[in-house]
Design a protein around this motif. Structure first.
Motif, mmCIF file in Angstrom:
data_model
loop_
_atom_site.group_PDB
_atom_site.id
_atom_site.type_symbol
_atom_site.label_atom_id
_atom_site.label_comp_id
_atom_site.label_asym_id
_atom_site.label_seq_id
_atom_site.Cartn_x
_atom_site.Cartn_y
_atom_site.Cartn_z
ATOM 1 N N ARG A 119 20.467 37.653 56.043
ATOM 2 C CA ARG A 119 21.840 38.098 56.373
ATOM 3 C C ARG A 119 22.713 37.057 55.729
ATOM 4 N N LYS A 120 22.437 35.718 55.980
ATOM 5 C CA LYS A 120 23.515 34.670 55.611
ATOM 6 C C LYS A 120 23.108 34.087 54.397
ATOM 7 N N VAL A 121 23.636 34.932 53.184
ATOM 8 C CA VAL A 121 23.442 34.537 51.812
ATOM 9 C C VAL A 121 24.803 34.353 51.034
ATOM 10 N N ILE A 122 24.775 33.275 50.411
ATOM 11 C CA ILE A 122 26.061 32.775 49.768
ATOM 12 C C ILE A 122 25.656 32.831 48.240
ATOM 13 N N GLU A 123 26.115 34.010 47.433
ATOM 14 C CA GLU A 123 26.099 34.453 46.388
ATOM 15 C C GLU A 123 26.925 33.554 45.150
ATOM 16 N N PHE A 124 26.399 32.189 44.850
ATOM 17 C CA PHE A 124 27.224 31.317 44.188
ATOM 18 C C PHE A 124 27.557 31.749 42.944
ATOM 19 N N HIS A 125 26.742 32.581 42.141
ATOM 20 C CA HIS A 125 27.307 33.114 40.907
ATOM 21 C C HIS A 125 27.798 34.685 41.050
ATOM 22 N N GLY A 126 28.025 35.466 41.849
ATOM 23 C CA GLY A 126 28.300 36.546 42.342
ATOM 24 C C GLY A 126 27.000 37.542 42.305
ATOM 25 N N ALA A 127 27.434 38.696 41.944
ATOM 26 C CA ALA A 127 26.187 39.798 42.093
ATOM 27 C C ALA A 127 26.483 40.956 41.068
ATOM 28 N N THR A 128 25.596 41.130 40.425
ATOM 29 C CA THR A 128 25.631 42.413 39.376
ATOM 30 C C THR A 128 26.086 43.828 40.177
ATOM 31 N N ARG A 129 25.850 43.916 41.425
ATOM 32 C CA ARG A 129 26.005 45.272 41.841
ATOM 33 C C ARG A 129 27.426 45.754 41.865
ATOM 34 N N HIS A 130 28.338 44.814 41.855
ATOM 35 C CA HIS A 130 29.804 45.181 41.639
ATOM 36 C C HIS A 130 30.324 44.726 40.269
ATOM 37 N N LEU A 131 31.309 45.524 39.946
ATOM 38 C CA LEU A 131 32.095 45.380 38.587
ATOM 39 C C LEU A 131 33.520 45.301 38.826
ATOM 40 N N CYS A 132 34.139 44.541 38.066
ATOM 41 C CA CYS A 132 35.485 44.022 38.408
ATOM 42 C C CYS A 132 36.318 44.357 36.986
ATOM 43 N N CYS A 133 37.427 44.773 37.255
ATOM 44 C CA CYS A 133 38.670 44.480 35.998
ATOM 45 C C CYS A 133 39.319 43.454 35.641
ATOM 46 N N GLU A 135 41.503 43.384 33.699
ATOM 47 C CA GLU A 135 42.965 43.646 33.534
ATOM 48 C C GLU A 135 44.012 44.124 34.505
ATOM 49 N N CYS A 136 43.162 44.760 35.541
ATOM 50 C CA CYS A 136 43.966 45.038 36.891
ATOM 51 C C CYS A 136 43.032 44.777 37.859
ATOM 52 N N ASP A 137 43.131 45.124 39.156
ATOM 53 C CA ASP A 137 42.491 44.486 40.454
ATOM 54 C C ASP A 137 41.501 45.703 40.757
ATOM 55 N N TRP A 138 41.274 46.512 39.852
ATOM 56 C CA TRP A 138 40.422 47.685 40.346
ATOM 57 C C TRP A 138 38.919 47.112 40.221
ATOM 58 N N ARG A 139 38.019 47.560 41.549
ATOM 59 C CA ARG A 139 36.699 47.089 41.464
ATOM 60 C C ARG A 139 35.935 48.515 41.606
ATOM 61 N N TRP A 140 34.515 48.442 40.984
ATOM 62 C CA TRP A 140 33.502 49.289 41.303
ATOM 63 C C TRP A 140 32.363 48.781 42.349
ATOM 64 N N ALA A 141 32.644 49.135 43.397
ATOM 65 C CA ALA A 141 31.578 48.267 44.180
ATOM 66 C C ALA A 141 30.310 49.127 44.184
ATOM 67 N N ASN A 142 29.049 48.609 44.168
ATOM 68 C CA ASN A 142 27.779 49.163 44.430
ATOM 69 C C ASN A 142 27.686 50.055 43.077
ATOM 70 N N PHE A 143 27.707 49.544 41.847
ATOM 71 C CA PHE A 143 27.442 50.155 40.588
ATOM 72 C C PHE A 143 26.319 50.429 40.335
ATOM 73 N N LYS A 144 25.864 51.630 39.830
ATOM 74 C CA LYS A 144 24.348 51.882 39.466
ATOM 75 C C LYS A 144 24.489 52.317 38.059
ATOM 76 N N LEU A 145 23.328 51.928 37.374
ATOM 77 C CA LEU A 145 23.351 52.691 35.962
ATOM 78 C C LEU A 145 23.360 53.965 35.912
ATOM 79 N N SER A 146 22.725 54.529 36.740
ATOM 80 C CA SER A 146 22.174 55.849 36.738
ATOM 81 C C SER A 146 23.550 56.691 37.290
ATOM 82 N N LYS A 147 24.483 56.210 37.687
ATOM 83 C CA LYS A 147 25.744 56.904 37.868
ATOM 84 C C LYS A 147 26.773 56.826 37.159
ATOM 85 N N CYS A 148 26.420 56.104 35.806
ATOM 86 C CA CYS A 148 27.493 55.654 34.864
ATOM 87 C C CYS A 148 27.354 56.556 33.605
ATOM 88 N N LYS A 149 28.160 57.632 33.390
ATOM 89 C CA LYS A 149 27.785 58.506 32.327
ATOM 90 C C LYS A 149 27.804 57.770 31.097
#
Ligand code: APR
Length: 258
Positions: A119-133, A135-149
């Motif tokens: 539970r106490k994990v410090i993700e020093f280099h971030g995580a691939t499960r979230h995507l960020c923009c 250009e603006c501050d929109w985020r796609w949390a819990n991204f899954k390839l299968s969900k991306c057309k």
């Protein structure tokens, strides 16, 4: 069955962990996830043998050619999304469950420590499960390839190509992660350093912070690194998914909690 000399090494590591009386932390790298099918970056079959990091892992390369970088990212995400925690991840989760590991700094972006139960994990280099923009501050949390057309994934606000929320070369480590990891390293009486080449800074400085603050460093790797000798009090050469379960078993034997 391991030779007595190796059992004694596992028991020495276990004694260090038990003596820390809960004030233990970890620093993990790609090597801990190799047994889950995720290739490391350096060494034989390393990802950087296949993809030149200066073309695929620099933030300037991503800004210049995001579609090209997504060629590698798509391949990496497909492997990460299928990967399951291995016995090494589960051993660190067991140590946290026994109150012996108070935090875990990971350079990995695969989320396997949380999947194993830490539970106490410090993700020093971030995580691939979230995507960020960028250009603006929109985020796609819990991204899954299968969900991306349509690949590469685009921002639903401004249409820009999104970036996994991981630290590319040329980007800063998130301030909160650097502060939390440094504090965890300085407070720790022992740090388990597992599966990292200790090539990349500032992550590679964490064991040195523990050492400078009077803590001990136990290193688990297939081969020696720049930490072995000057920093590591104990260097155990072997696969993490074999060594860590033995160290946990030694902790249970020595503390009578088998
Ligand atoms: N058990 C233990 N160690 C292993 C195993 C294993 N089964 N397999 C490989 N290793 C070790 C290798 O010997 C090597 O020292 O894991 C280490 C992996 O090193 P790298 O591939 O350099 O990975 P890492 O140290 O995590 O890289 C740090 O570099 O490219 C950036 O952002 C990326 O977070 C990554 C950072």
């Amino acid at each position: 069955m391991y030779p007595k000399s190796l059992i004694r090494v596992f028991e020495r590591a276990a004694a260090f962990i038990l003596e820390a009386d809960g004030r233990a932390t970890g620093l993990t790298g790609a090597g801990i996830s190799v047994a889950s099918g995720i290739p490391a970056f350096r060494g034989s079959q390393g990802l950087w043998d296949k993809y030149d990091p200066s073309e695929y892992a620099e933030i300037s390369s991503f800004r210049r050619q995001p579609e090209k970088v997504w060629g590698m990212l798509g391949e990496m995400l497909a492997v990460v999304e299928k990967a399951q925690p291995n016995k090494a991840h589960k051993s660190l989760a067991k140590l946290e469950g026994k109150g012996l590991l108070q935090s875990l700094i990971t350079q990995n972006v695969d989320g396997l420590h949380q999947a194993a139960g830490n539970r106490k994990v410090i993700e020093f280099h971030g995580a691939t499960r979230h995507l960020c923009c960028l250009e603006c501050d929109w985020r796609w949390a819990n991204f899954k390839l299968s969900k991306c057309k349509n690949m590469p994934p685009r921002c639903q606000e401004c249409g820009a190509i999104l970036k996994p929320d991981v630290v590319f070369f040329g980007e800063q480590i998130p301030k909160w992660a650097l502060l939390e990891a440094s504090s965890a390293a300085e407070k720790a009486k022992v740090m388990l350093v597992v599966g990292t080449s200790a090539n990349v800074h500032p992550a590679a400085e964490m064991p040195i912070l523990t050492k400078k603050a009077g803590g001990r460093v136990i290193e688990i790797n297939l081969g020696p690194t720049s930490l072995s000798g000057p920093v590591s009090d104990l260097t155990i050469l072997g696969p993490a998914d074999e060594v860590l379960p033995e160290i946990v078993a030694a902790c249970e034997r020595l503390s009578g909690s088998e």
